[in-house]
Design a protein around this motif. Sequence first.
Motif, PDB file in Angstrom:
ATOM      1  N   LYS A  13       0.852  -1.282   0.176  1.00 29.33           N
ATOM      2  CA  LYS A  13      -0.213   0.214  -0.189  1.00 29.33           C
ATOM      3  C   LYS A  13       0.690   1.066   0.026  1.00 29.33           C
ATOM      4  O   LYS A  13       0.705   1.703  -0.615  1.00 29.33           O
ATOM      5  CB  LYS A  13      -0.822   0.461   1.032  1.00 29.33           C
ATOM      6  N   SER A  14       1.653   1.398   0.727  1.00 27.50           N
ATOM      7  CA  SER A  14       2.877   2.584   0.457  1.00 27.50           C
ATOM      8  C   SER A  14       3.406   3.361  -0.624  1.00 27.50           C
ATOM      9  O   SER A  14       3.261   4.232  -0.998  1.00 27.50           O
ATOM     10  CB  SER A  14       3.786   2.537   2.272  1.00 27.50           C
ATOM     11  N   THR A  15       3.875   1.925  -0.865  1.00 26.56           N
ATOM     12  CA  THR A  15       4.990   2.133  -1.996  1.00 26.56           C
ATOM     13  C   THR A  15       4.313   2.386  -3.082  1.00 26.56           C
ATOM     14  O   THR A  15       4.532   3.061  -3.809  1.00 26.56           O
ATOM     15  CB  THR A  15       5.690   0.702  -2.254  1.00 26.56           C
ATOM     16  N   VAL A  16       2.817   1.714  -3.162  1.00 23.17           N
ATOM     17  CA  VAL A  16       2.477   2.088  -4.408  1.00 23.17           C
ATOM     18  C   VAL A  16       1.338   3.040  -4.639  1.00 23.17           C
ATOM     19  O   VAL A  16       1.895   4.141  -5.195  1.00 23.17           O
ATOM     20  CB  VAL A  16       1.733   0.880  -4.209  1.00 23.17           C
ATOM     21  N   ALA A  17       0.997   3.417  -2.951  1.00 27.35           N
ATOM     22  CA  ALA A  17       0.692   4.917  -2.979  1.00 27.35           C
ATOM     23  C   ALA A  17       1.308   5.676  -2.753  1.00 27.35           C
ATOM     24  O   ALA A  17       0.551   6.702  -3.900  1.00 27.35           O
ATOM     25  CB  ALA A  17      -0.405   5.504  -1.826  1.00 27.35           C
ATOM     26  N   ARG A  18       2.369   6.061  -2.625  1.00 23.56           N
ATOM     27  CA  ARG A  18       2.959   6.934  -2.705  1.00 23.56           C
ATOM     28  C   ARG A  18       3.840   7.272  -4.039  1.00 23.56           C
ATOM     29  O   ARG A  18       3.605   8.285  -4.670  1.00 23.56           O
ATOM     30  CB  ARG A  18       4.486   6.567  -2.285  1.00 23.56           C
ATOM     31  N   ALA A  19       4.261   5.979  -4.876  1.00 20.39           N
ATOM     32  CA  ALA A  19       4.498   5.894  -6.025  1.00 20.39           C
ATOM     33  C   ALA A  19       3.718   6.804  -7.137  1.00 20.39           C
ATOM     34  O   ALA A  19       3.513   7.671  -7.561  1.00 20.39           O
ATOM     35  CB  ALA A  19       4.743   5.121  -6.596  1.00 20.39           C
ATOM     36  N   LEU A  20       1.899   6.544  -6.735  1.00 18.53           N
ATOM     37  CA  LEU A  20       0.526   6.686  -7.611  1.00 18.53           C
ATOM     38  C   LEU A  20       0.470   8.097  -7.395  1.00 18.53           C
ATOM     39  O   LEU A  20       0.093   8.795  -8.120  1.00 18.53           O
ATOM     40  CB  LEU A  20      -0.572   5.575  -7.118  1.00 18.53           C
ATOM     41  N   ALA A  21       0.500   8.977  -6.233  1.00 17.51           N
ATOM     42  CA  ALA A  21       0.580  10.239  -5.805  1.00 17.51           C
ATOM     43  C   ALA A  21       1.058  10.801  -6.504  1.00 17.51           C
ATOM     44  O   ALA A  21       0.613  12.041  -7.042  1.00 17.51           O
ATOM     45  CB  ALA A  21       0.572  10.441  -4.195  1.00 17.51           C
ATOM     46  N   GLY A  22       2.817  10.784  -6.800  1.00 19.35           N
ATOM     47  CA  GLY A  22       3.789  11.413  -7.703  1.00 19.35           C
ATOM     48  C   GLY A  22       3.133  11.479  -8.937  1.00 19.35           C
ATOM     49  O   GLY A  22       3.475  12.281  -9.784  1.00 19.35           O
ATOM     50  N   ALA A  23       3.014  10.420  -9.523  1.00 19.53           N
ATOM     51  CA  ALA A  23       3.046  10.116 -11.297  1.00 19.53           C
ATOM     52  C   ALA A  23       1.797  10.777 -11.215  1.00 19.53           C
ATOM     53  O   ALA A  23       1.410  11.757 -12.577  1.00 19.53           O
ATOM     54  CB  ALA A  23       2.484   8.237 -11.024  1.00 19.53           C
ATOM     55  N   LEU A  24       0.641  11.268 -10.038  1.00 23.65           N
ATOM     56  CA  LEU A  24      -0.818  11.421 -10.626  1.00 23.65           C
ATOM     57  C   LEU A  24      -0.650  13.180 -10.552  1.00 23.65           C
ATOM     58  O   LEU A  24      -1.556  13.784 -10.740  1.00 23.65           O
ATOM     59  CB  LEU A  24      -1.894  10.973 -10.465  1.00 23.65           C
ATOM     60  N   GLY A  25       0.288  13.515  -8.985  1.00 23.42           N
ATOM     61  CA  GLY A  25       0.262  15.100  -8.586  1.00 23.42           C
ATOM     62  C   GLY A  25      -0.524  15.227  -7.869  1.00 23.42           C
ATOM     63  O   GLY A  25      -1.464  16.107  -7.570  1.00 23.42           O
ATOM     64  N   PHE A  26      -0.857  13.822  -7.079  1.00 20.81           N
ATOM     65  CA  PHE A  26      -1.888  13.873  -5.937  1.00 20.81           C
ATOM     66  C   PHE A  26      -1.665  14.034  -4.580  1.00 20.81           C
ATOM     67  O   PHE A  26       0.116  13.445  -4.900  1.00 20.81           O
ATOM     68  CB  PHE A  26      -3.118  12.444  -5.890  1.00 20.81           C
ATOM     69  N   THR A  27      -1.854  14.365  -3.305  1.00 19.53           N
ATOM     70  CA  THR A  27      -1.198  14.037  -2.404  1.00 19.53           C
ATOM     71  C   THR A  27      -1.344  13.149  -1.318  1.00 19.53           C
ATOM     72  O   THR A  27      -2.141  12.094  -1.584  1.00 19.53           O
ATOM     73  CB  THR A  27      -1.899  15.550  -1.042  1.00 19.53           C
ATOM     74  N   TYR A  28      -0.754  12.341  -0.881  1.00 20.43           N
ATOM     75  CA  TYR A  28      -0.207  11.270  -0.036  1.00 20.43           C
ATOM     76  C   TYR A  28      -0.953  11.265   0.963  1.00 20.43           C
ATOM     77  O   TYR A  28      -0.235  11.794   2.444  1.00 20.43           O
ATOM     78  CB  TYR A  28       0.723  10.507  -0.308  1.00 20.43           C
ATOM     79  N   LEU A  29      -2.193  10.434   1.268  1.00 19.59           N
ATOM     80  CA  LEU A  29      -2.235  10.963   2.963  1.00 19.59           C
ATOM     81  C   LEU A  29      -2.445   9.397   3.966  1.00 19.59           C
ATOM     82  O   LEU A  29      -3.209   7.964   2.911  1.00 19.59           O
ATOM     83  CB  LEU A  29      -3.467  10.758   3.611  1.00 19.59           C
ATOM     84  N   ASP A  30      -1.069   8.407   4.593  1.00 25.85           N
ATOM     85  CA  ASP A  30      -0.475   7.458   4.705  1.00 25.85           C
ATOM     86  C   ASP A  30      -1.691   7.565   6.537  1.00 25.85           C
ATOM     87  O   ASP A  30      -0.606   8.959   7.775  1.00 25.85           O
ATOM     88  CB  ASP A  30       1.384   7.770   4.916  1.00 25.85           C
ATOM     89  N   SER A  31      -2.654   7.171   6.155  1.00 24.21           N
ATOM     90  CA  SER A  31      -3.541   7.322   7.381  1.00 24.21           C
ATOM     91  C   SER A  31      -2.846   6.198   9.016  1.00 24.21           C
ATOM     92  O   SER A  31      -2.858   6.420   9.690  1.00 24.21           O
ATOM     93  CB  SER A  31      -5.189   6.544   7.037  1.00 24.21           C
ATOM     94  N   GLY A  32      -2.184   5.240   8.575  1.00 22.47           N
ATOM     95  CA  GLY A  32      -1.208   4.198   9.035  1.00 22.47           C
ATOM     96  C   GLY A  32      -0.832   5.302  10.591  1.00 22.47           C
ATOM     97  O   GLY A  32      -0.286   5.213  11.531  1.00 22.47           O
ATOM     98  N   ALA A  33       0.377   6.365   9.764  1.00 20.82           N
ATOM     99  CA  ALA A  33       1.151   6.666  10.705  1.00 20.82           C
ATOM    100  C   ALA A  33       0.059   7.703  11.543  1.00 20.82           C
ATOM    101  O   ALA A  33       1.522   8.097  12.805  1.00 20.82           O
ATOM    102  CB  ALA A  33       1.894   7.992   9.583  1.00 20.82           C
ATOM    103  N   MET A  34      -0.844   7.991  11.526  1.00 22.86           N
ATOM    104  CA  MET A  34      -1.869   8.621  12.380  1.00 22.86           C
ATOM    105  C   MET A  34      -1.826   8.083  13.800  1.00 22.86           C
ATOM    106  O   MET A  34      -1.896   8.396  14.494  1.00 22.86           O
ATOM    107  CB  MET A  34      -2.821   9.447  12.121  1.00 22.86           C
ATOM    108  N   TYR A  35      -2.333   6.100  13.514  1.00 21.92           N
ATOM    109  CA  TYR A  35      -2.099   5.518  14.234  1.00 21.92           C
ATOM    110  C   TYR A  35      -1.060   5.334  15.232  1.00 21.92           C
ATOM    111  O   TYR A  35      -1.170   4.934  16.398  1.00 21.92           O
ATOM    112  CB  TYR A  35      -3.008   4.346  13.555  1.00 21.92           C
TER     113      TYR A  35
END
Length: 208
Positions: A13-35
């Motif tokens: 999830k994190s690797t994919v979500a970060r790469a995807l956010a970078g590719a699309l110009g979206f912001t990445y939200l890592d909700s697990g970091a909050m927990y």
Amino acid sequence: MVIAIDGPAGAGKSTVARALAGALGFTYLDSGAMYRCVALLSLRDPAEKPAKLAGAASIELGGPGGAVLLDGEDVSGAIRTPEVSRQASVVAADPGVREALVAKQRALLRSGDWVAEGRDIGTVVAPAAELKVYLDADPAERARRRAAELGADARGVLAEQTLRDERDRSREASPLRAADGAVTLDTTGLGVEDVVARITELAGAARG
Ligand code: DC
């Protein structure tokens, strides 16, 4: 637009979500970091109720270099220890903690384009997300990936992971499961680029 990515630990999830956010110009939200931040606070202050700690905490995910700032302190490293991982899945079962963190997450998602990652993004935090993805992978492969990241022994990681998965799936408050309408992707044997390409395709279709 919100892209929700949920799934168990080590599914990518994190690797994919970060790469995807970078590719699309979206912001990445890592909700697990909050927990993890709440877990760290509760380890530091075991006498205080985790829900109270969660409500009072200031958690910033987009610090310099993607740093996680907890009440202004850079805790990017401190929240990744095995002790905090264990405690995170304990505090994540507390409905009061979830309520406080879900409110913070929803406030963030209200504006802009996001790739949000966690266990309950598609089911609870953003059920109206334009695209919901459930990432999964074979447990042994998930443990191998996690062990490689941590430089740890895969067997020990698998044992810990099995316990955490069980706790995340069987808890009463927002258990881990695929959201209605989610696309399930099994990433066993797939590279990050393959998964990112597939989700980019799905995002294009979801945008219409
Ligand atoms: O993804 P992670 O390993 O950083 O998550 C840490 C813990 O927090 C894990 O036990 C699952 C839990 N969690 C959760 O319950 N809900 C989320 N949205 C994100 C993480």
